[in-house]
Design an enzyme around this catalytic site. Structure first.
Site, mmCIF file in Angstrom:
data_model
loop_
_atom_site.group_PDB
_atom_site.id
_atom_site.type_symbol
_atom_site.label_atom_id
_atom_site.label_comp_id
_atom_site.label_asym_id
_atom_site.label_seq_id
_atom_site.Cartn_x
_atom_site.Cartn_y
_atom_site.Cartn_z
ATOM 1 N N GLU A 1 4.019 -6.782 2.019
ATOM 2 C CA GLU A 1 3.576 -7.092 0.917
ATOM 3 C C GLU A 1 3.515 -6.006 -0.122
ATOM 4 O OE1 GLU A 1 -0.524 -8.664 1.013
ATOM 5 O OE2 GLU A 1 0.247 -10.282 2.173
ATOM 6 N N ARG B 1 3.719 -1.643 -5.385
ATOM 7 C CA ARG B 1 4.096 -0.272 -6.280
ATOM 8 C C ARG B 1 5.182 0.139 -5.875
ATOM 9 N NH1 ARG B 1 -0.310 2.699 -8.101
ATOM 10 N NH2 ARG B 1 -1.873 1.769 -6.699
ATOM 11 N N TYR C 1 1.444 -2.066 -12.321
ATOM 12 C CA TYR C 1 0.022 -2.068 -12.880
ATOM 13 C C TYR C 1 0.168 -1.229 -14.095
ATOM 14 C CZ TYR C 1 -0.213 -3.099 -7.663
ATOM 15 O OH TYR C 1 -0.441 -3.506 -6.456
ATOM 16 N N ARG D 1 -4.142 2.925 -16.409
ATOM 17 C CA ARG D 1 -4.400 3.657 -15.076
ATOM 18 C C ARG D 1 -4.979 4.974 -15.405
ATOM 19 N NH1 ARG D 1 -1.222 4.669 -11.961
ATOM 20 N NH2 ARG D 1 -2.255 4.145 -10.158
ATOM 21 N N TYR E 1 -8.347 4.877 -13.169
ATOM 22 C CA TYR E 1 -8.421 5.674 -11.968
ATOM 23 C C TYR E 1 -7.990 7.289 -11.908
ATOM 24 C CZ TYR E 1 -6.724 0.746 -10.953
ATOM 25 O OH TYR E 1 -6.643 -0.564 -11.183
ATOM 26 N N CYS F 1 -10.765 3.380 -29.975
ATOM 27 C CA CYS F 1 -11.938 3.956 -30.189
ATOM 28 C C CYS F 1 -12.857 4.420 -29.134
ATOM 29 C CB CYS F 1 -12.672 3.223 -31.341
ATOM 30 S SG CYS F 1 -11.650 3.087 -32.838
ATOM 31 N N GLU F 2 -12.410 4.915 -28.167
ATOM 32 C CA GLU F 2 -13.456 5.644 -27.090
ATOM 33 C C GLU F 2 -12.803 6.810 -26.416
ATOM 34 O OE1 GLU F 2 -13.766 3.083 -23.344
ATOM 35 O OE2 GLU F 2 -13.560 1.449 -24.817
ATOM 36 N N GLY G 1 0.832 -1.251 -0.046
ATOM 37 C CA GLY G 1 -0.184 0.204 0.011
ATOM 38 C C GLY G 1 0.666 1.168 0.115
HETATM 39 N N1 LLP Z 1 -1.208 -7.101 -0.879
HETATM 40 C C1 LLP Z 1 -2.688 -7.294 -1.332
HETATM 41 C C2 LLP Z 1 -3.583 -8.372 -0.541
HETATM 42 C C3 LLP Z 1 -3.147 -6.529 -2.267
HETATM 43 O O1 LLP Z 1 -4.396 -6.569 -2.690
HETATM 44 C C4 LLP Z 1 -2.229 -5.565 -2.924
HETATM 45 C C5 LLP Z 1 -2.598 -4.700 -4.140
HETATM 46 C C6 LLP Z 1 -0.995 -5.619 -2.593
HETATM 47 C C7 LLP Z 1 -0.463 -6.211 -1.496
HETATM 48 C C8 LLP Z 1 0.054 -4.476 -3.125
HETATM 49 O O2 LLP Z 1 -0.181 -3.190 -2.988
HETATM 50 P P1 LLP Z 1 0.763 -2.062 -3.462
HETATM 51 O O3 LLP Z 1 1.943 -2.225 -2.518
HETATM 52 O O4 LLP Z 1 1.215 -2.118 -4.696
HETATM 53 O O5 LLP Z 1 -0.042 -0.852 -3.149
HETATM 54 N N2 LLP Z 1 -4.213 -1.645 -9.989
HETATM 55 C C9 LLP Z 1 -4.251 -0.682 -9.170
HETATM 56 C C10 LLP Z 1 -3.833 -1.066 -7.783
HETATM 57 C C11 LLP Z 1 -4.457 -2.224 -7.241
HETATM 58 C C12 LLP Z 1 -3.810 -2.729 -5.775
HETATM 59 C C13 LLP Z 1 -4.287 -4.200 -5.489
HETATM 60 N N3 LLP Z 1 -4.141 -4.695 -4.391
HETATM 61 C C14 LLP Z 1 -3.395 0.882 -9.618
HETATM 62 O O6 LLP Z 1 -3.067 0.617 -10.857
HETATM 63 O O7 LLP Z 1 -3.217 1.849 -8.969
#
Ligand code: LLP
Length: 428
Positions: free
Chosen positions: A282, A285, A381, A322, A326, A352-353, A247
Site C-alpha cells: 500500500e 508517499r 500529503y 506538513r 510534523y 495569522c499564526e 511506509g
Molecule cells: N496504508 C495505510 C493503512 C496507511 O495508513 C498509510 C498512511 C499508507 C498505507 C501509506 O503510507 P505511505 O506509503 O504514504 O507512507 N500525513 C502524513 C502521513 C500519514 C500517513 C498515514 N497513513 C505526512 O504528511 O507525512
C-alpha cells in the site's frame, strides 16, 4: 528521480515551464509530473517482480496505492492505467478510486472507524477486501454483510508492536497506537471469523508507519507477521494473503537516504522465503511525494533592523501543512534562480499564526519580491491535507504530461466558497 529540472536557468516540470503555469493559473498551485508518478510506480513494480514476489494466482503482487497521499482523480487515473489498485480509508476515497477507473477487485478498505454505510457501499461496489481493525468492527462488518446477503473477504490489520516512521504523529505500529488488533486478538478473531457464514478471512495486513527510512523495523514487523501466518495455518486456518502496507520513505533533502525499492523488495523476499502467500503493498508517499511541487510566489522580503529576515509567500500552512504539523523539511528552490549570495531567512505564509512558518533560519538562494519558488517533494500529503483556513481559496492542482498540462482541480471562486455556507432562517 523526478522531472523537475532547470533548463536554461528556469525550472521545468517535464517539458512545461513552471513560470508559464504560474502565469496562467496563478499561485499557489500544486504541479504534478505524470512521468514521475509513472516512473515511481514502475520502479516499485519491477523491484517486486525482480525479487520474485507474487500476488494472487501467481500474478504480480497488488500495489494498492494509498489514495490519501494524493487523491486527485487525474493522479489516480494515471496510476490506474498502469494497473495500480487503491488502498482507501473512507467512502469518499473508494468513490474516487472507482471514478478514476481502479477496478473494485483491486481496492482494499482500511481505517479504524469504518461506518456501516461505508462498509455497505464498499460491499455493494464489490471491493476486494475489508481490512478489519478491531473486534467491534468485525462484528459490524458481519452484520452489514448479513443484511445485504453477501459474504465478505476480510483481512485483519495486526499491530505488530514495532515503532517506525519519520515523526511520532505518523508512526502507527506501536502497541499504544489505535491501529489494528494485537497478535492474541488476531489469533482468536481469525478463528472466529472463519466460522462465521458472513465472513471470509483471507489474510492479514499491517502498516507500521510512514516516511520509514530504515529496513530493520519493517523487517522485524514482517517477520512477526510471517510467524502469525504460520501459527494460524498450523491451526488449520487458511491464510492466502498478506498485505504489508506502505511506509517506505523518500529523500526529503535533510533526511537519511531511504532504502531503494529493490532493497525493500529483497528484504521482503528474504523474510517471506518459502512461505507460499500472495503479497500486497500500500505505498503512497514513495509514489507521489517527489512527483509534485507546490509553486508559490514571494510577496515580500521583510528585513527587521534588529536582524530577522522573513520571506513572505502567497502559500500558507493551509496549502501545505506538513512543516507546521510534523516539522517536515521541504526543499525550497527558486524557479528562475538569480545570481548572488545566499542569505538566512524564515519562510512564512500569510496565515495569522506563528505555526504558519515553513522553515526557520534556512540558508536560501537570492530571492526578491515577485519571484516564484517551488516546495519540492510536495506531491504526497500536500493538496490532500489542504484546507480553507483563514478563508483562503482551496489550492488548485495541475498535471503535466510531456509538453501538455491541464488544470486537474481549478481554484474555486470566492462565490464558490461563500455559497457552501447557509444562513439559518432566523437571521434573514
Ligand atoms: N496504508 C495505510 C493503512 C496507511 O495508513 C498509510 C498512511 C499508507 C498505507 C501509506 O503510507 P505511505 O506509503 O504514504 O507512507 N500525513 C502524513 C502521513 C500519514 C500517513 C498515514 N497513513 C505526512 O504528511 O507525512
Amino acid at each position: 528521480m523526478n522531472h523537475f529540472e532547470l533548463r536554461d536557468g528556469e525550472m521545468f516540470c517535464e517539458d512545461v515551464s513552471l513560470a508559464q503555469v504560474a502565469g496562467a493559473v496563478g499561485t499557489p498551485v500544486y504541479v504534478y509530473s505524470s512521468a514521475t508518478l509513472e516512473r515511481h510506480f514502475t520502479v516499485l513494480e519491477t523491484a517486486l517482480a525482480e525479487a520474485g514476489l507474487k500476488g494472487e494466482d501467481g500474478r504480480a503482487p497488488l500495489i494498492a496505492y494509498a489514495v490519501k497521499a494524493n487523491p486527485n482523480l487525474a493522479v489516480l487515473a494515471t496510476l490506474a492505467r498502469l494497473g495500480a489498485g487503491a488502498d482507501t480509508v473512507s467512502e469518499g476515497e473508494i468513490r474516487r478510486a472507482l471514478a478514476a477507473g481502479v477496478p473494485p477487485e483491486r481496492i482494499v478498505f482500511s481505517g479504524v472507524g469504518k461506518q456501516a454505510g461505508e462498509i455497505r457501499f464498499a460491499l455493494e461496489a464489490g471491493i476486494s477486501e475489508i481490512n478489519v481493525e478491531s473486534e467491534p468492527e468485525m462484528r459490524l462488518v458481519a452484520r452489514v454483510s448479513r443484511d445485504i446477503g453477501r459474504r465478505v473477504r476480510i483481512a485483519f490489520r495486526v499491530n505488530p508492536d514495532v515503532t517506525a516512521g519519520g515523526h511520532a504523529k505518523i508512526a502507527t505500529g506501536g502497541a499504544d497506537n489505535k491501529f489494528g488488533v494485537s497478535f492474541s486478538e488476531a489469533e482468536r478473531l481469525y478463528a472466529e471469523a472463519a466460522g462465521d457464514p458472513w465472513l471470509q478471512p483471507v489474510g492479514l495486513t499491517c502498516h507500521i508507519g510512514s516516511q520509514i527510512t530504515a529496513l530493520a523495523p519493517m523487517e522485524a514487523a514482517f517477520g512477526r507477521m510471517r510467524d502469525l501466518v504460520e501459527r494460524l495455518r498450523a491451526r488449520g486456518l487458511e491464510v492466502r494473503r498478506l498485505d504489508l502496507g506502505g511506509g517506505l520513505g523518500v529523500p526529503y533533502f535533510n533526511q537519511p537516504e531511504p532504502p531503494s525499492p529493490s532493497a525493500y523488495a529483497a528484504m521482503v523476499a528474504g523474510v517471506m522465503a518459502g512461505l507460499d502467500i500472495a503479497l500486497a503493498f500500500e505505498p503512497g508517499r514513495v509514489i507521489a511525494a517527489n512527483a509534485g511541487i507546490l509553486l508559490a510566489r514571494v510577496l515580500h522580503i521583510h528585513e527587521r533592523p534588529e536582524g530577522r529576515r522573513f520571506v513572505v509567500l502567497d502559500a500558507a500552512m493551509n496549502d501545505l501543512i506538513r512543516p507546521a504539523m510534523y516539522d517536515a523539511y521541504h526543499d525550497l528552490r527558486p524557479v528562475q534562480p538569480r545570481p548572488g549570495a545566499t542569505a538566512i531567512a524564515d519562510v512564512v505564509g500569510p496565515v495569522c499564526e506563528t505555526g504558519d512558518t515553513f522553515t526557520r533560519d534556512r540558508e536560501l538562494p537570492p530571492l526578491e519580491s515577485g519571484d516564484l519558488v517551488a516546495f519540492m517533494s510536495a506531491g504526497a500529503y500536500g493538496a490532500s491535507m489542504s484546507s480553507e483556513y483563514n478563508s483562503r481559496l482551496l489550492v488548485p492542482e495541475v498535471l503535466v504530461r510531456g509538453e501538455d498540462w491541464a488544470v486537474v482541480r481549478p481554484r474555486p471562486t470566492y462565490e464558490d466558497m461563500l455559497s457552501r455556507d447557509a444562513r439559518p432562517p432566523w437571521l434573514d
